[in-house]
Scaffold this active site. Structure first.
Site, PDB file in Angstrom:
ATOM      1  CE  LYS A 174      15.174   3.454  13.522  1.00  0.00           C
ATOM      2  NZ  LYS A 174      15.530   2.373  12.881  1.00  0.00           N
ATOM      3  CB  THR A 175      14.813   8.112   8.490  1.00  0.00           C
ATOM      4  OG1 THR A 175      15.779   7.828   9.678  1.00  0.00           O
ATOM      5  CG2 THR A 175      15.254   9.690   8.089  1.00  0.00           C
ATOM      6  CG  ASP A 231      16.058   9.909  12.640  1.00  0.00           C
ATOM      7  OD1 ASP A 231      15.738   8.840  13.277  1.00  0.00           O
ATOM      8  OD2 ASP A 231      16.445  10.039  11.489  1.00  0.00           O
ATOM      9  CD  GLU A 232      19.999   7.755  13.931  1.00  0.00           C
ATOM     10  OE1 GLU A 232      20.323   6.490  15.066  1.00  0.00           O
ATOM     11  OE2 GLU A 232      20.401   7.311  12.912  1.00  0.00           O
ATOM     12  CD  GLN A 265      20.521   1.526  14.010  1.00  0.00           C
ATOM     13  OE1 GLN A 265      21.343   2.053  13.220  1.00  0.00           O
ATOM     14  NE2 GLN A 265      19.293   1.178  13.414  1.00  0.00           N
ATOM     15  NE  ARG A 290      23.816   1.793   9.239  1.00  0.00           N
ATOM     16  CZ  ARG A 290      22.626   2.145   9.203  1.00  0.00           C
ATOM     17  NH1 ARG A 290      21.937   3.031   8.786  1.00  0.00           N
ATOM     18  NH2 ARG A 290      21.979   1.279  10.131  1.00  0.00           N
TER      19      ARG A 290
END
Ligand code: ATP
Ligand code: MG
Length: 715
Positions: free
Chosen positions: A35-36, A221-222, A252, A604
């Site tokens: 995504k990022t 983002d996020e 998330q 992560r």
């Protein structure tokens, strides 16, 4: 650079998203699916292929570190400076706007930003000014109230108290007064940055129009963790013509406790017409094993948007599960793993050690300091530098040395005991005049009647408090002394009254100081143990944090780990009550948020994942026996490889699902016992009828049982 270089390192779905002509896009996808990366490449694409100026791009990230990384990536790809670009956090961008348009926002040019401590002090002043009782209307709660309203976009005048609701009514009154003080002094707190930036657009259509003209693309983002006011700001800025690309992952969302609204994901497609929803399903970050574990855990949550994440990567190694006898043992194991990893030639910064609460870092920090391994606490302070710990230590310092003026100044009115700045100024004057310490100035002040009776009584109270702690120094052990200090000083009570997680965390840290005192082994003879303890703490605090450039192991809470990735991740302290945090156990919604946090943690990891827990743990000053986190049980056992230390200190690996000879039982299997309930078979000795098994019961902990009498049933 050729535009194909922007598109070629992407898969088909990512490529379509990056080169999409759609006005708005919502990329909904699981962890590590790029995504990022899509956002970064989209920016590069717009600049190179669409000839859009870097000045016309606005990108919002969740942390400043993420913003820096995004800039660096773009600079590397395009070989252009990124400073013209608006890349930052919501707060950072709002600040920038207000700096440019202070006049329109009704501020002075050099308006002052209040950090959270400043804000609290101001709220306190307001409460006193209104003649309200602080114990009934705790400043921390008022601060929380004010910020929550602002996060919802509400000014004091917009808050409606339900009829007869004295709490909301009083809090609103405090909010109103606070608003006035802030606007008179041009003071801007964090929540105000967002609200004021939103109102700037709302009240100044010409300004709004200017920015809507200027920006050709907004990227977020996020997105799952945006709150109401951030979402409002996005909507008003985008208006009907600036396209928005938002990327996020409902699994998330971990800031619900701070007002983030996961519903924003659902409403996005409705409110931004023509939104193209893109799903990325391939994970590029983790091994199959890690990804399967993550998927299994998050699958327990209900009401997810649901997604199917896969990887073509290696199966990878099993996830290591380590059970320490206690937290020291756990820390030792972690240090060994870190050393082994580094010996293999890996960088220290490729290791992320993640835990649920800040206080857990203390034991790990001590272990790293002991082995001289550079480490960095990311997005948080090191234990001995935390405000509440420094306060507690200042009490101890003053006990061992009344001449410690710095400690004196730090705590004379912390927590508040009615000793104002004027009084302290008088003490300073006296100390200067008679060339004494501030402590001695207390006596001088009363001898000379230099202060009003009320102030004299207040400082005498403080003096007695220090003397009282001192009188116990000779009779109490260090840990009891630490315990008495944090209680008698009023620090515990003070932080207990604070609303929200912050206060809770400070209390936990203070209690952790008691644990630190217990473990501290003073040298015999000479200086008092308390003095030695205080000195050691000062040295640790003074030990500067490994700087940005030194290769160092990364320690952080799970919350700060969002968006990051590490080849080796160690999830420490995976125990019930710690993680999931005990505060979340009663509320299903909170428990699911904890599980999402666990998902964030597992995902992560790129290559290796180590999960550790301690069978007994001293944390927050007391010993607890927690069962392993339920999240461990939610990972399919075949993905785990358990490592334990026997009493003799030998480590051995146990391979789950190995069967116990001549029985129906396997290691790693879940069993039921009539008295002890459910548990997992961990170990065995002997075979057949004579076999003894070790079962780790969920509630009772680990026990050895003789199979033929135990009457275990397979669950
Ligand atoms: P998170 O949800 O954790 O924020 P994300 O969806 O933003 O994750 P990224 O951080 O963008 O994922 O990507 C994860 C990793 O996968 C990064 O190392 C990235 O460089 C890599 N990656 C992403 N897409 C590709 C691709 N098409 N080919 C190779 N590597 C990729
Ligand atoms: Mg990301």
């Amino acid at each position: 650079m050729d535009v194909s270089e922007i598109l070629s390192p992407l898969n088909d779905v990512q490529r379509n998203a990056v080169a999409s002509e759609n006005p708005s896009m919502l990329v909904l996808a699981g962890a590590g699916s790029g995504k990022t990366r899509v956002l970064v490449h989209r920016i590069a694409w717009l600049i190179r292929a669409k000839n859009i100026s870097a000045h016309s791009i606005l990108a919002v990230t969740f942390t400043n570190k993420a913003a820096r990384e995004m800039r660096t990536r773009i600079e590397e790809m395009l070989q252009i400076p990124s400073h013209g670009m608006w890349v930052g956090t919501f707060h950072g961008l709002a600040h920038r706007l207000l700096k440019y348009h202070w006049r329109e926002a009704g501020l002075v040019e050099n308006f002052q930003i209040l950090d959270s401590d400043d804000q609290l002090r101001l709220v306190k002043r307001v409460i006193r000014g209104l003649d309200l009782d602080e114990s009934r209307w705790p400043p921390k709660q008022a601060q929380w109230f004010i910020n929550s309203q602002k996060d919802e976009g509400l000014r004091a005048a917009d808050v409606t108290a339900p009829l007869g609701d004295l709490y909301v009514k009083t809090m609103t009154k405090i909010y109103q007064e606070y608003e006035q003080v802030c606007s008179r002094g041009s003071l801007v707190d964090f929540a105000e940055l967002l609200l004021a930036a939103y109102e700037l657009f709302l009240n100044r259509p010409e300004l709004l129009g200017h920015y809507q003209e200027r920006f050709d693309q907004i990227l977020v983002d996020e997105f799952q963790d945006t709150n109401t006011i951030q979402y409002l700001w996005l909507k008003i800025l985008s208006g009907s013509n600036v396209p928005v690309i938002a990327v996020g992952d409902d699994d998330q969302s971990i800031y619900g406790w701070r007002g983030a609204k996961i519903q924003n994901i659902q409403s996005f497609s409705e409110e931004f017409p023509g939104t193209e929803v893109v799903r990325l399903e391939q994970n590029y970050r983790s091994t199959q094993t890690i990804l399967r574990a993550a998927n299994a855990v998050i699958d327990v949550n209900k009401g997810r948007l649901g997604k199917n994440l896969w990887t073509s990567g290696d199966e990878g190694q099993e996830i290591t599960l380590f059970a320490g006898f206690n937290e020291q043992d756990e820390a030792r194991y972690i240090v060994e793993q870190v050393q082994g990893w580094i010996l293999e030639g890996q960088e220290r910064s490729s290791i992320g050690i993640l835990y649920r609460s800040n206080a857990q870092s203390r034991v790990l920090e001590d272990a790293f300091i002991g082995e001289s391994i550079p480490y960095r606490i990311y997005g948080g302070q090191r234990f001995y530098e935390r405000m509440e710990i420094r306060n507690a230590l200042a009490y101890m310092r003053l006990v061992v040395n009344r001449a410690d003026d710095a400690a004196f100044e730090r705590i004379i009115n912390t927590p508040a005991r009615g000793i104002g700045n004027k009084t302290i100024e008088v003490l300073r004057d006296l100390a200067r005049q008679y060339n004494t310490t501030l402590w001695e100035a207390i006596t001088l002040a009363s001898d000379h009647s230099a202060l009003a009776t009320r102030s004299l009584t207040a400082i005498a109270g403080f003096k007695n408090l220090i003397d009282e702690i001192d009188s116990e120094v000779s009779s109490l052990a260090l840990e009891e002394l630490a315990d008495r200090t944090i209680k008698l000083s009023g620090l515990i009570a003070y932080h207990e009254k604070e609303a929200g997680e912050k206060g809770q965390a400070r209390v936990e840290n203070l209690e952790e100081l008691v644990s630190a005192a217990r473990e501290f082994s003073p040298e015999v003879g000479g200086i008092s143990p308390l003095q030695q303890f205080v000195d050691a703490a000062a040295l640790e605090a003074g030990d500067s944090q490994a700087d940005d450039y030194e290769d160092s192991v990364q320690l952080m809470t799970l919350h700060s780990a969002k968006g990051l990735e590490f080849p080796l991740v160690i999830l420490a302290g995976m125990e019930e009550n710690l993680f999931p945090h005990r505060m979340s156990l009663d509320e299903p919604g909170r428990l699911e948020e904890e599980r999402r946090l666990c998902y964030v943690g597992i995902t992560r990891a790129m290559k290796n994942l180590i999960i550790t827990y301690a069978e007994t743990r001293r944390l927050h000053g007391s010993e607890s026996f927690n069962t392993p986190s339920r999240f461990i049980r939610e990972i399919p056992p075949e993905l785990l490889c358990e490592v334990r230390v026997t009493k003799s200190g030998v480590k051995y690996n146990k391979f789950p699902q190995a069967s116990i000879p001549d029985t129906n039982f396997d290691l790693g299997q879940r069993v039921y016992h009539q008295i002890f309930g459910e548990g997992v078979v961990l170990n065995f000795e002997g075979r057949g009828d004579n076999a003894r098994v070790e079962v780790n019961f969920d509630i009772e902990g680990s026990k050895w049982l003789v199979l033929q009498y135990a009457n275990l049933q397979i669950v």
